[in-house]
Design a protein around this motif. Sequence first.
Motif, PDB file in Angstrom:
ATOM      1  N   LYS A  47       0.843  -1.202   0.000  1.00 27.47           N
ATOM      2  CA  LYS A  47       0.000   0.000   0.000  1.00 27.47           C
ATOM      3  C   LYS A  47       0.877   1.251   0.000  1.00 27.47           C
ATOM      4  CE  LYS A  47      -3.919   2.037   0.211  1.00 27.47           C
ATOM      5  NZ  LYS A  47      -4.674   2.001  -1.038  1.00 27.47           N
ATOM      6  N   ARG A  48       1.902   1.208   0.872  1.00 25.21           N
ATOM      7  CA  ARG A  48       2.807   2.374   0.951  1.00 25.21           C
ATOM      8  C   ARG A  48       3.547   2.572  -0.369  1.00 25.21           C
ATOM      9  NH1 ARG A  48       4.243   0.677   6.189  1.00 25.21           N
ATOM     10  NH2 ARG A  48       6.280  -0.027   5.519  1.00 25.21           N
ATOM     11  N   LEU A  49       3.945   1.423  -0.972  1.00 27.79           N
ATOM     12  CA  LEU A  49       4.668   1.463  -2.246  1.00 27.79           C
ATOM     13  C   LEU A  49       3.792   2.066  -3.340  1.00 27.79           C
ATOM     14  CD1 LEU A  49       7.404   0.482  -3.378  1.00 27.79           C
ATOM     15  CD2 LEU A  49       6.264  -1.605  -4.065  1.00 27.79           C
ATOM     16  N   GLU A  50       2.542   1.630  -3.356  1.00 27.11           N
ATOM     17  CA  GLU A  50       1.611   2.123  -4.376  1.00 27.11           C
ATOM     18  C   GLU A  50       1.425   3.630  -4.241  1.00 27.11           C
ATOM     19  OE1 GLU A  50      -2.358   0.574  -4.037  1.00 27.11           O
ATOM     20  OE2 GLU A  50      -2.664   0.711  -6.196  1.00 27.11           O
ATOM     21  N   THR A  51       1.261   4.073  -2.990  1.00 26.51           N
ATOM     22  CA  THR A  51       1.055   5.504  -2.744  1.00 26.51           C
ATOM     23  C   THR A  51       2.269   6.308  -3.186  1.00 26.51           C
ATOM     24  OG1 THR A  51      -0.157   4.795  -0.787  1.00 26.51           O
ATOM     25  CG2 THR A  51       0.332   7.144  -0.952  1.00 26.51           C
ATOM     26  N   SER A  52       3.462   5.825  -2.809  1.00 26.06           N
ATOM     27  CA  SER A  52       4.654   6.621  -3.159  1.00 26.06           C
ATOM     28  C   SER A  52       4.939   6.572  -4.656  1.00 26.06           C
ATOM     29  CB  SER A  52       5.886   6.226  -2.356  1.00 26.06           C
ATOM     30  OG  SER A  52       5.963   4.891  -2.217  1.00 26.06           O
ATOM     31  N   LEU A  53       4.628   5.416  -5.307  1.00 30.26           N
ATOM     32  CA  LEU A  53       4.836   5.348  -6.759  1.00 30.26           C
ATOM     33  C   LEU A  53       3.901   6.314  -7.484  1.00 30.26           C
ATOM     34  CD1 LEU A  53       5.337   1.566  -7.572  1.00 30.26           C
ATOM     35  CD2 LEU A  53       6.950   3.408  -7.933  1.00 30.26           C
ATOM     36  N   LEU A  54       2.664   6.319  -7.014  1.00 31.16           N
ATOM     37  CA  LEU A  54       1.683   7.217  -7.625  1.00 31.16           C
ATOM     38  C   LEU A  54       2.118   8.664  -7.475  1.00 31.16           C
ATOM     39  CD1 LEU A  54      -1.848   5.843  -6.742  1.00 31.16           C
ATOM     40  CD2 LEU A  54      -1.041   6.575  -8.983  1.00 31.16           C
ATOM     41  N   ARG A  55       2.605   8.972  -6.239  1.00 31.89           N
ATOM     42  CA  ARG A  55       3.050  10.342  -5.956  1.00 31.89           C
ATOM     43  C   ARG A  55       4.228  10.710  -6.867  1.00 31.89           C
ATOM     44  NH1 ARG A  55       4.695  10.130  -0.554  1.00 31.89           N
ATOM     45  NH2 ARG A  55       2.590   9.643   0.053  1.00 31.89           N
ATOM     46  N   GLU A  56       5.150   9.746  -7.032  1.00 35.48           N
ATOM     47  CA  GLU A  56       6.338  10.014  -7.855  1.00 35.48           C
ATOM     48  C   GLU A  56       5.942  10.263  -9.310  1.00 35.48           C
ATOM     49  OE1 GLU A  56      10.418   7.894  -9.401  1.00 35.48           O
ATOM     50  OE2 GLU A  56       8.981   6.719  -8.252  1.00 35.48           O
ATOM     51  N   LYS A  57       5.047   9.339  -9.806  1.00 33.61           N
ATOM     52  CA  LYS A  57       4.617   9.473 -11.208  1.00 33.61           C
ATOM     53  C   LYS A  57       3.913  10.804 -11.428  1.00 33.61           C
ATOM     54  CE  LYS A  57       3.709   4.658 -11.816  1.00 33.61           C
ATOM     55  NZ  LYS A  57       2.593   3.759 -11.555  1.00 33.61           N
ATOM     56  N   GLN A  58       3.017  11.095 -10.487  1.00 38.79           N
ATOM     57  CA  GLN A  58       2.221  12.310 -10.607  1.00 38.79           C
ATOM     58  C   GLN A  58       3.119  13.537 -10.604  1.00 38.79           C
ATOM     59  OE1 GLN A  58      -1.092  11.534 -10.820  1.00 38.79           O
ATOM     60  NE2 GLN A  58      -1.147  13.577 -11.739  1.00 38.79           N
ATOM     61  N   PHE A  59       4.106  13.495  -9.714  1.00 38.49           N
ATOM     62  CA  PHE A  59       5.005  14.642  -9.594  1.00 38.49           C
ATOM     63  C   PHE A  59       5.805  14.841 -10.881  1.00 38.49           C
ATOM     64  CE2 PHE A  59       9.299  16.188  -8.735  1.00 38.49           C
ATOM     65  CZ  PHE A  59       8.996  17.441  -8.231  1.00 38.49           C
ATOM     66  N   ALA A  60       6.399  13.709 -11.386  1.00 33.59           N
ATOM     67  CA  ALA A  60       7.233  13.820 -12.585  1.00 33.59           C
ATOM     68  C   ALA A  60       6.406  14.275 -13.769  1.00 33.59           C
ATOM     69  CB  ALA A  60       7.888  12.473 -12.867  1.00 33.59           C
ATOM     70  N   SER A  61       5.215  13.668 -13.899  1.00 36.25           N
ATOM     71  CA  SER A  61       4.369  13.998 -15.035  1.00 36.25           C
ATOM     72  C   SER A  61       3.910  15.455 -14.957  1.00 36.25           C
ATOM     73  CB  SER A  61       3.178  13.044 -15.035  1.00 36.25           C
ATOM     74  OG  SER A  61       2.272  13.423 -16.005  1.00 36.25           O
ATOM     75  N   ASP A  62       3.435  15.853 -13.752  1.00 34.69           N
ATOM     76  CA  ASP A  62       2.949  17.228 -13.582  1.00 34.69           C
ATOM     77  C   ASP A  62       4.064  18.237 -13.806  1.00 34.69           C
ATOM     78  OD1 ASP A  62       0.589  16.117 -13.002  1.00 34.69           O
ATOM     79  OD2 ASP A  62       0.584  16.581 -10.847  1.00 34.69           O
ATOM     80  N   ALA A  63       5.229  17.915 -13.239  1.00 35.64           N
ATOM     81  CA  ALA A  63       6.359  18.844 -13.369  1.00 35.64           C
ATOM     82  C   ALA A  63       6.744  19.009 -14.829  1.00 35.64           C
ATOM     83  CB  ALA A  63       7.545  18.315 -12.566  1.00 35.64           C
ATOM     84  N   ALA A  64       6.787  17.870 -15.570  1.00 30.97           N
ATOM     85  CA  ALA A  64       7.163  17.934 -16.978  1.00 30.97           C
ATOM     86  C   ALA A  64       6.141  18.754 -17.764  1.00 30.97           C
ATOM     87  CB  ALA A  64       7.274  16.531 -17.543  1.00 30.97           C
ATOM     88  N   HIS A  65       4.832  18.474 -17.477  1.00 27.85           N
ATOM     89  CA  HIS A  65       3.781  19.227 -18.177  1.00 27.85           C
ATOM     90  C   HIS A  65       3.875  20.705 -17.875  1.00 27.85           C
ATOM     91  CE1 HIS A  65       1.394  16.475 -20.412  1.00 27.85           C
ATOM     92  NE2 HIS A  65       1.395  15.578 -19.420  1.00 27.85           N
TER      93      HIS A  65
END
Lengths: 270, 439
Positions: free
Chosen positions: B206-224
């Motif tokens: 669960k913790r892994l899923e949350t942090s992966l989602l956060r990482e993806k979201q951050f990288a994607s949002d930052a790039a956009h």
Amino acid sequence: MLLSSVILVLQETLEAALLVSLLLAASQQLSHKMSWVIYAIGGGLAFSLVYALEIGHVSEWFEYTGQEIVNASLQISVTLLIAICTWVLVRGWTPENRQRAGFRSSLFTQLAAATVMLAITREGSEVLIYLIGFYPIKDVFHTVTVGSFIGLGIGISVGVLIYFGIMGLQGRWQKNTMVSLLALFSGKMVSQASLQLNQADWIPSTPVGWDSSSLLSEESLTGKLLYALIGYEATPALAQIAAYAAGVILILITAIIASRVQAESRSASV
Amino acid sequence: MKSIRVFLVTVILSIITLFIFVAALKGYQSSMAEANRLFDRQLLDTATLIANLHTENAVARFHQDSTIAFQVWRRNELIAASDNAPDTRIASFEPGFGFNNFAGYRWRTVTYFNSLSEDWVMAAERTDLRNALAEEVILEAVWPVLLGLPVVGLLIWLIVSRGLRPLRQFADELGSKQADDLSPLTYHAAYQELSQIGQSSNRLLKRLETSLLREKQFASDAAHELRTPISTLKVQLHNAQQDATADNKNIKELRDSTDRLGHIVEQILDLYRSSPDQFNANFKRVDLSALAQEVVALKYPLFETKNQQVTFSGEPCYLSGDHFALTTLLQNLLGNANKYTPPSGHISVSVHQSEHCITLTIEDNGPGIPEDERKSVFQRFYRVGGDRHSTGEHGCGLGLAIVKHIVELHDASITITDSRFETGTAFVVSFPLIRSSGL
């Protein structure tokens, strides 16, 4: 007859099982390999069969003291190999230490295999000579076989439990236990070799050092087990006591020097 | 690797063997002692019987039985004896049991005094024979115990294997999870011993899923979010260069840096778009050969700038793949070849089909990649030689990570070997063939 065969086979099997357990536990720590033990035991049994079948010829060597001289040579060779194994074990206890010392990962397993093979050659040959001697007497051979089987079973079981007992220890305790038991084993080997050489008149007879038979008789079950494990004798000759001490000290000094060299090497690299 | 099963089986079997064998020995010793007591009683009965028989009858009766020897003494005179008895007395003139050696054997002896006739009767029995008889009887009882041991060993093996099955199935459930499957584990629920590890693993997932989602979201949002200001910056820089009176070196460097920044942002976006757990693949039948030629043509101006010779060989090879992802893969590999091949260098692209796979090979005569670094180049942000690459080329170290993602998406494999030129690298991508039931 059954008890005699149990005790003879148990003594030889326990001796071999103790050595195999110690070296196997050490090789687990050093290289995580175990397959060498199968080849070493197989080779040792093959050599012991050849030795047992050729014992008649061997006995004629060195003016009919061939068996004693060959046995003593095997015991001294095993002791020297144990000393080298102890050096590699203490010097290369951790992967970093091994790298610093320039040891190959297979070095210990090769040394351990040679040690086990030589030890089993002698111990296996004693059992085989005993069994071959009784083979023509069918009624007795049946009892001797059952006794040997029981002795073998108990010896191997104790060996397995010693192995897992040592594996259950941690770090320095594990290493120190291994070295201490290897030292006692070496003491026994050298002591037995001195007895063989005395029988061959290569070393003179010496007076008995002490008599502890009233405390613990050699003939009791405990006495026999202690003889097999650490070479206990109720009435040892002075030469045997000196040889035992030499065997123990050789291993302990090897371990101490290896440990110091290791510490110096570590501080030099830091 | 240590095995729990081997540990349990060997230790349990060793303990059982030890106890059974020691018990068998103890049983043997007790049985032998009891058997000897019986034999002694029998020997005493025999001596009593001889004492009560007329001596002639006794001699006749025991004449044939060589296992029993006896003597009858009266006033220190031997008045009767069996054939196998010596002339000297075989026991002492003391009632009771003892041992003696005569006629080449060890004998158990008994002395019986008949107070009526004042005769001393001494009977003896060979110890080897009575021991052999006793052992034979006792061993019959010991044998089944010894023979049963392999059966016990087999049963222990089966029971331990059965006992460890939940653990193995739990491991299988964990092992069979896909890279993007972070759903909770369910198998442990039925077993008390696995409950703790199962609950801990689920919390970790669960913790892994949350942090992966956060990482993806951050990288994607930052790039956009970075894309728009970078594009604006590029336009502004273009305008500034137009307005500048002379060729301004600072503006040129600023434009180059902005281009690189833009490239990194695009690569980050590509990396997350192409990651197997993000990619929404649209697999179609694609002619890899035609696609490769298309990308080579697209990139041709870049090769021309460095006067590089690009050769292509191949035949139409159809695979099941995502057109966009495969284009990105080719662009990245060809981009790398262009970047790291020196001016006037050679680049070779080939697409061939064999019996088992379709192979895309892109080779160059650049400086090459040392063997010990070939695995690492697929890691994100890894650059051969760090930031001091011998070619002096800039890069962000994401291109090959993207290629790896795309390769995984297509169940393909990628290897790096030496190129057939004197120096350089060959990237070999092997795609599986389309199955007949497929596209």
